[in-house]
Write a protein that holds these residues in place. Structure first.
Motif, PDB file in Angstrom:
ATOM      1  N   ARG A   1       0.813  -1.222   0.000  1.00 11.02           N
ATOM      2  CA  ARG A   1       0.000   0.000   0.000  1.00 11.02           C
ATOM      3  C   ARG A   1       0.850   1.276   0.000  1.00 11.02           C
ATOM      4  NH1 ARG A   1      -5.397   0.585   3.555  1.00 11.02           N
ATOM      5  NH2 ARG A   1      -5.689  -1.428   2.514  1.00 11.02           N
ATOM      6  N   PRO A   2       1.970   1.335   0.747  1.00  9.35           N
ATOM      7  CA  PRO A   2       2.787   2.555   0.678  1.00  9.35           C
ATOM      8  C   PRO A   2       3.323   2.846  -0.715  1.00  9.35           C
ATOM      9  CG  PRO A   2       3.366   1.252   2.610  1.00  9.35           C
ATOM     10  CD  PRO A   2       2.459   0.404   1.786  1.00  9.35           C
ATOM     11  N   LEU A   3       3.349   1.832  -1.583  1.00  5.55           N
ATOM     12  CA  LEU A   3       3.876   2.020  -2.937  1.00  5.55           C
ATOM     13  C   LEU A   3       2.768   2.276  -3.954  1.00  5.55           C
ATOM     14  CD1 LEU A   3       6.555  -0.823  -3.006  1.00  5.55           C
ATOM     15  CD2 LEU A   3       6.944   1.624  -2.753  1.00  5.55           C
ATOM     16  N   ARG A   4       1.531   2.463  -3.472  1.00  2.74           N
ATOM     17  CA  ARG A   4       0.410   2.686  -4.385  1.00  2.74           C
ATOM     18  C   ARG A   4       0.705   3.905  -5.262  1.00  2.74           C
ATOM     19  NH1 ARG A   4      -4.693   1.405  -2.822  1.00  2.74           N
ATOM     20  NH2 ARG A   4      -3.692  -0.241  -1.609  1.00  2.74           N
ATOM     21  N   GLY A   5       0.640   3.747  -6.560  1.00  2.00           N
ATOM     22  CA  GLY A   5       0.940   4.833  -7.484  1.00  2.00           C
ATOM     23  C   GLY A   5       2.379   4.848  -7.955  1.00  2.00           C
ATOM     24  N   ALA A   6       3.245   4.037  -7.328  1.00  2.00           N
ATOM     25  CA  ALA A   6       4.645   3.948  -7.763  1.00  2.00           C
ATOM     26  C   ALA A   6       4.724   3.122  -9.041  1.00  2.00           C
ATOM     27  CB  ALA A   6       5.482   3.307  -6.657  1.00  2.00           C
ATOM     28  N   PRO A   7       5.838   3.224  -9.787  1.00  2.00           N
ATOM     29  CA  PRO A   7       5.984   2.381 -10.986  1.00  2.00           C
ATOM     30  C   PRO A   7       5.811   0.903 -10.656  1.00  2.00           C
ATOM     31  CG  PRO A   7       7.701   4.045 -10.893  1.00  2.00           C
ATOM     32  CD  PRO A   7       6.964   4.125  -9.593  1.00  2.00           C
ATOM     33  N   GLU A   8       5.269   0.171 -11.633  1.00  2.00           N
ATOM     34  CA  GLU A   8       4.991  -1.245 -11.397  1.00  2.00           C
ATOM     35  C   GLU A   8       6.244  -2.028 -11.042  1.00  2.00           C
ATOM     36  OE1 GLU A   8       2.935  -2.641 -14.827  1.00  2.00           O
ATOM     37  OE2 GLU A   8       1.174  -1.391 -14.493  1.00  2.00           O
ATOM     38  N   VAL A   9       7.388  -1.590 -11.580  1.00  2.00           N
ATOM     39  CA  VAL A   9       8.619  -2.328 -11.295  1.00  2.00           C
ATOM     40  C   VAL A   9       8.983  -2.231  -9.813  1.00  2.00           C
ATOM     41  CG1 VAL A   9      10.147  -0.372 -11.828  1.00  2.00           C
ATOM     42  CG2 VAL A   9      10.983  -2.713 -12.086  1.00  2.00           C
ATOM     43  N   ALA A  10       8.610  -1.114  -9.161  1.00  2.00           N
ATOM     44  CA  ALA A  10       8.901  -0.975  -7.730  1.00  2.00           C
ATOM     45  C   ALA A  10       8.110  -2.001  -6.917  1.00  2.00           C
ATOM     46  CB  ALA A  10       8.557   0.440  -7.269  1.00  2.00           C
ATOM     47  N   MET A  11       6.855  -2.207  -7.299  1.00  2.00           N
ATOM     48  CA  MET A  11       6.043  -3.200  -6.591  1.00  2.00           C
ATOM     49  C   MET A  11       6.531  -4.614  -6.891  1.00  2.00           C
ATOM     50  SD  MET A  11       2.243  -1.515  -6.871  1.00  2.00           S
ATOM     51  CE  MET A  11       1.616  -2.493  -5.526  1.00  2.00           C
ATOM     52  N   LEU A  12       6.997  -4.819  -8.127  1.00  2.00           N
ATOM     53  CA  LEU A  12       7.529  -6.143  -8.492  1.00  2.00           C
ATOM     54  C   LEU A  12       8.742  -6.476  -7.635  1.00  2.00           C
ATOM     55  CD1 LEU A  12       7.402  -8.525 -10.548  1.00  2.00           C
ATOM     56  CD2 LEU A  12       9.015  -7.227 -11.937  1.00  2.00           C
ATOM     57  N   ILE A  13       9.649  -5.523  -7.513  1.00  2.00           N
ATOM     58  CA  ILE A  13      10.849  -5.751  -6.692  1.00  2.00           C
ATOM     59  C   ILE A  13      10.459  -5.942  -5.230  1.00  2.00           C
ATOM     60  CG2 ILE A  13      12.978  -4.663  -5.875  1.00  2.00           C
ATOM     61  CD1 ILE A  13      13.170  -3.327  -8.627  1.00  2.00           C
ATOM     62  N   THR A  14       9.465  -5.183  -4.781  1.00  2.00           N
ATOM     63  CA  THR A  14       9.003  -5.350  -3.402  1.00  2.00           C
ATOM     64  C   THR A  14       8.463  -6.753  -3.162  1.00  2.00           C
ATOM     65  OG1 THR A  14       8.441  -3.003  -3.286  1.00  2.00           O
ATOM     66  CG2 THR A  14       7.424  -4.439  -1.653  1.00  2.00           C
ATOM     67  N   SER A  15       7.748  -7.297  -4.151  1.00  2.00           N
ATOM     68  CA  SER A  15       7.220  -8.658  -3.980  1.00  2.00           C
ATOM     69  C   SER A  15       8.362  -9.668  -3.867  1.00  2.00           C
ATOM     70  CB  SER A  15       6.285  -9.020  -5.137  1.00  2.00           C
ATOM     71  OG  SER A  15       7.010  -9.312  -6.315  1.00  2.00           O
ATOM     72  N   LEU A  16       9.438  -9.444  -4.609  1.00  2.00           N
ATOM     73  CA  LEU A  16      10.606 -10.329  -4.481  1.00  2.00           C
ATOM     74  C   LEU A  16      11.217 -10.209  -3.085  1.00  2.00           C
ATOM     75  CD1 LEU A  16      12.265  -9.733  -7.970  1.00  2.00           C
ATOM     76  CD2 LEU A  16      11.170 -11.830  -7.189  1.00  2.00           C
ATOM     77  N   ALA A  17      11.245  -8.964  -2.565  1.00  2.00           N
ATOM     78  CA  ALA A  17      11.778  -8.755  -1.211  1.00  2.00           C
ATOM     79  C   ALA A  17      10.898  -9.450  -0.168  1.00  2.00           C
ATOM     80  CB  ALA A  17      11.873  -7.257  -0.923  1.00  2.00           C
ATOM     81  N   VAL A  18       9.584  -9.330  -0.327  1.00  2.00           N
ATOM     82  CA  VAL A  18       8.667  -9.994   0.616  1.00  2.00           C
ATOM     83  C   VAL A  18       8.870 -11.503   0.571  1.00  2.00           C
ATOM     84  CG1 VAL A  18       6.235 -10.446   1.123  1.00  2.00           C
ATOM     85  CG2 VAL A  18       6.964  -8.135   0.514  1.00  2.00           C
ATOM     86  N   SER A  19       9.039 -12.030  -0.644  1.00  2.00           N
ATOM     87  CA  SER A  19       9.279 -13.469  -0.794  1.00  2.00           C
ATOM     88  C   SER A  19      10.538 -13.887  -0.035  1.00  2.00           C
ATOM     89  CB  SER A  19       9.412 -13.813  -2.283  1.00  2.00           C
ATOM     90  OG  SER A  19       9.850 -15.139  -2.453  1.00  2.00           O
ATOM     91  N   SER A  20      11.599 -13.121  -0.210  1.00  2.00           N
ATOM     92  CA  SER A  20      12.862 -13.451   0.460  1.00  2.00           C
ATOM     93  C   SER A  20      12.731 -13.351   1.975  1.00  2.00           C
ATOM     94  CB  SER A  20      13.962 -12.507  -0.043  1.00  2.00           C
ATOM     95  OG  SER A  20      15.186 -12.797   0.584  1.00  2.00           O
ATOM     96  N   ILE A  21      12.023 -12.337   2.443  1.00  2.00           N
ATOM     97  CA  ILE A  21      11.834 -12.161   3.897  1.00  2.00           C
ATOM     98  C   ILE A  21      11.076 -13.349   4.489  1.00  2.00           C
ATOM     99  CG2 ILE A  21      10.615 -10.773   5.622  1.00  2.00           C
ATOM    100  CD1 ILE A  21      11.290  -8.314   3.881  1.00  2.00           C
ATOM    101  N   ILE A  22      10.020 -13.771   3.793  1.00  2.00           N
ATOM    102  CA  ILE A  22       9.224 -14.900   4.300  1.00  2.00           C
ATOM    103  C   ILE A  22      10.065 -16.174   4.330  1.00  2.00           C
ATOM    104  CG2 ILE A  22       7.247 -16.393   3.825  1.00  2.00           C
ATOM    105  CD1 ILE A  22       5.804 -13.966   2.672  1.00  2.00           C
ATOM    106  N   GLN A  23      10.772 -16.447   3.233  1.00  2.00           N
ATOM    107  CA  GLN A  23      11.574 -17.674   3.175  1.00  2.00           C
ATOM    108  C   GLN A  23      12.656 -17.681   4.259  1.00  2.00           C
ATOM    109  OE1 GLN A  23      13.211 -18.107  -0.760  1.00  2.00           O
ATOM    110  NE2 GLN A  23      11.212 -18.340  -1.737  1.00  2.00           N
ATOM    111  N   ASN A  24      13.364 -16.556   4.378  1.00  2.00           N
ATOM    112  CA  ASN A  24      14.431 -16.511   5.383  1.00  2.00           C
ATOM    113  C   ASN A  24      13.882 -16.481   6.799  1.00  2.00           C
ATOM    114  OD1 ASN A  24      17.276 -16.129   4.044  1.00  2.00           O
ATOM    115  ND2 ASN A  24      15.845 -14.958   2.789  1.00  2.00           N
TER     116      ASN A  24
END
Length: 299
Positions: free
Chosen positions: A88-111
């Motif tokens: 939600r804090p990235l609402r309106g940001a470029p789509e690539v920013a949200m894509l990278i954030t999803s990768l970060a969330v994935s890494s955080i969950i796995q680790n």
């Protein structure tokens, strides 16, 4: 020459695997339809659902219905939290920013799971009566297989009723068509997005239970491959389309099973490669997916 029972067995297997892919793909496609976000953390949410189900299974007094229901509720709420904190804090940001954030969330969950539990696979044992095989007319299946297909179809039916008969569901469809127009019409975008994450995460949780029950193990990285294949299924069906995700999931499930079942055993190792070849073929022939038209593509 294959016998009719062998062919029917492959159909049953394809239906079972396709149901799991469809459940995961629906969550991906709902979020993409509204935010144009390819949520790479979706497979990890599925993994969390499997771990929570395992924790409940270790307490033998918990009924199996609650082993399925509780992860759906808890992981659905977790999906809302992830959306609120990470996206939600990235609402309106470029789509690539949200894509990278999803990768970060994935890494955080796995680790996070690796550090708090273990990186080693753990056995996921269901009660014997759920995994015991039954044979009818030469076709073998377990109670879990029947539950997987029937519950997946029921949830898809309920989701269809939800998006066509409820105010929130209709608002989700409106946001999927045109987010800015929906906002101008007074639709509460934040609530709609939260509902999309909750539904998608809940479906991923139950898919995690079925996946872990099917293969008998859980580990922190178990969500990567089914999450990736569910993305392929969503693209094949037409990402952003719920019927497309269902069609893509079952098409992918049947294709995988038939690839392994009807080709020589030496080809089995190329099963995953076949999935991505199938994706390439679909993208070359029909890049918008099987159930979407080019006019449905939102800018």
């Amino acid at each position: 020459m294959y016998s009719s029972s062998y062919i029917l067995q492959q159909v049953i297997n394809g239906l079972n695997l396709g149901s799991i892919y469809a459940l995961v793909a629906i969550g991906l496609t709902i979020v993409y339809g509204i935010l144009r976000l390819i949520n790479f953390a979706h497979g990890d949410v599925m993994m969390l659902g499997a771990y929570l189900a395992l924790a409940l299974l270790l307490h033998q007094f918990v009924p199996l219905a609650l082993v399925i229901l509780i992860p759906m509720i808890v992981i659905g709420a977790l999906g809302i939290l992830i959306e609120r904190v990470a996206y939600r804090p990235l609402r309106g940001a470029p789509e690539v920013a949200m894509l990278i954030t999803s990768l970060a969330v994935s890494s955080i969950i796995q680790n996070g799971v690796t550090m708090t539990i273990t990186a080693q696979p753990r056995s996921f044992r269901l009660p014997t009566e759920w995994v015991q095989r039954h044979t009818v007319a030469g076709v073998s299946f377990s109670t879990l297989d029947v539950l997987t297909v029937s519950l997946a179809l029921l949830l898809m039916l309920l989701l269809t009723l939800f998006v066509t008969r409820t105010r929130v569901g209709i608002a989700m469809r409106a946001c999927s068509e045109n987010l800015n127009a929906a906002r101008l019409m007074g639709i509460p975008i934040g609530q709609v997005v939260a509902a999309a994450f909750a539904i998608g995460s809940a479906l991923a949780a139950i898919a995690g239970f079925f996946w872990a029950g099917k293969f008998g193990t859980v580990d922190p990285f178990m969500g990567f491959l089914p999450g990736l294949k569910a993305f392929v299924a969503a693209v094949i069906g037409g990402i952003g389309s719920i019927p497309g995700a269902v069609l893509g999931g079952y098409l992918l499930g049947f294709s995988e099973i038939f690839f392994v079942g009807f080709l020589p055993p030496s080809f089995s190792g190329y099963r995953d490669a076949f999935v991505f070849i199938l994706l390439l073929v679909v993208l070359l022939v029909r890049p918008q997916g099987l159930l979407r038209t080019t006019s449905e593509e939102r800018d």
